[in-house]
Design a protein around this motif. Sequence first.
Motif, short mmCIF file in Angstrom:
data_model
loop_
_atom_site.label_atom_id
_atom_site.label_comp_id
_atom_site.label_asym_id
_atom_site.label_seq_id
_atom_site.Cartn_x
_atom_site.Cartn_y
_atom_site.Cartn_z
N GLU A 119 -0.18 0.71 -1.52
CA GLU A 119 -1.10 -0.14 -1.15
C GLU A 119 -1.19 -1.24 -2.27
O GLU A 119 -1.59 -1.16 -3.30
CB GLU A 119 -2.27 0.50 -0.67
N SER A 146 1.93 -3.49 0.03
CA SER A 146 3.44 -3.13 0.34
C SER A 146 4.30 -3.22 -1.03
O SER A 146 3.88 -3.57 -2.12
CB SER A 146 4.22 -4.09 1.31
N GLN A 147 5.49 -2.30 -0.93
CA GLN A 147 6.24 -2.19 -2.17
C GLN A 147 6.58 -3.55 -2.60
O GLN A 147 6.68 -3.78 -3.83
CB GLN A 147 7.38 -1.27 -1.73
#
Length: 293
Positions: free
Chosen positions: A212, A214-215
Amino acid sequence: MANLKEVRNRISSVTSTQQITKAMKMVSAAKLKRATNAIMQLRPYANKLKDMLANLSASLEDGSSPFLQEREPNKVLIVVVSSNRGLAGAFNANAIKTANNLISEKYSAQHKAGNISIVGIGKKSQEYYQRRKYNVIGDNNELFNSLNFLNVSKVTEAIMEGFLKGEFDRVEVVYNQFKNAAMQILTVEQLLPVPKSEKKVDTAHQVDYILEPSQEEIVEQLIPKNIKIQLYKAILDSHASEHGARMTAMDKATDNAGELLKALKLSYNQARQAAITTELTEIVSGAAALSSN
């Protein structure tokens, strides 16, 4: 007597030099302690950040970050980390020699085309490549006067900006990696584009993290930070290596001065004994001549 005076002058000169080398050894030992603490504290963090980024970016596409994009290395920037001062044995010469070997063996075509640029961290590498008419970018000689992450980041940001603009297709760093006071490991590392991890991912023990945000967003923020940390680590490694090399060089110089003093004192005593013997012989010969008359 002239010979005795000359030997006395040499003894005095060597004694003064020995005192200087002793003092320089003590100063370098004190600085080495601080520099060693700095690199030992940073190294685990830098290595962990590098590994973590490699694991996160392994599943990303090459175009996910401009710093990951591999390009044909037509234009190459080489960062050579040296020191501002000498009297450190072969410390600076070895770093420059390693950089020259890298240019001649790996980037000879780029060198012939005039597409090799140099960033010298330290006066010794800066002046060396300026004298040989390389394209030397910037002046970073004051960096060691206040060595911290913020100041090094300014240099790194300029390099990253040049990479994004296409001024360089590849950036390599040459530095002395600190192992101990008597040993430095000459190291060449690719800074940009960020090299991909060569480790195979162990899927059996792979942890499924919840990320958290996004990657992609995490990697986008980590990559610039990682680049800055890696160059900062290289400079701290070199800084500690410099003081280790200087301490070792001054220790050997002090020992050599001691050996030279022994030889000079022996020579002085022999010359003094010879002079006394000559004077006694002259006195005895004169007394014998007077008594015969």
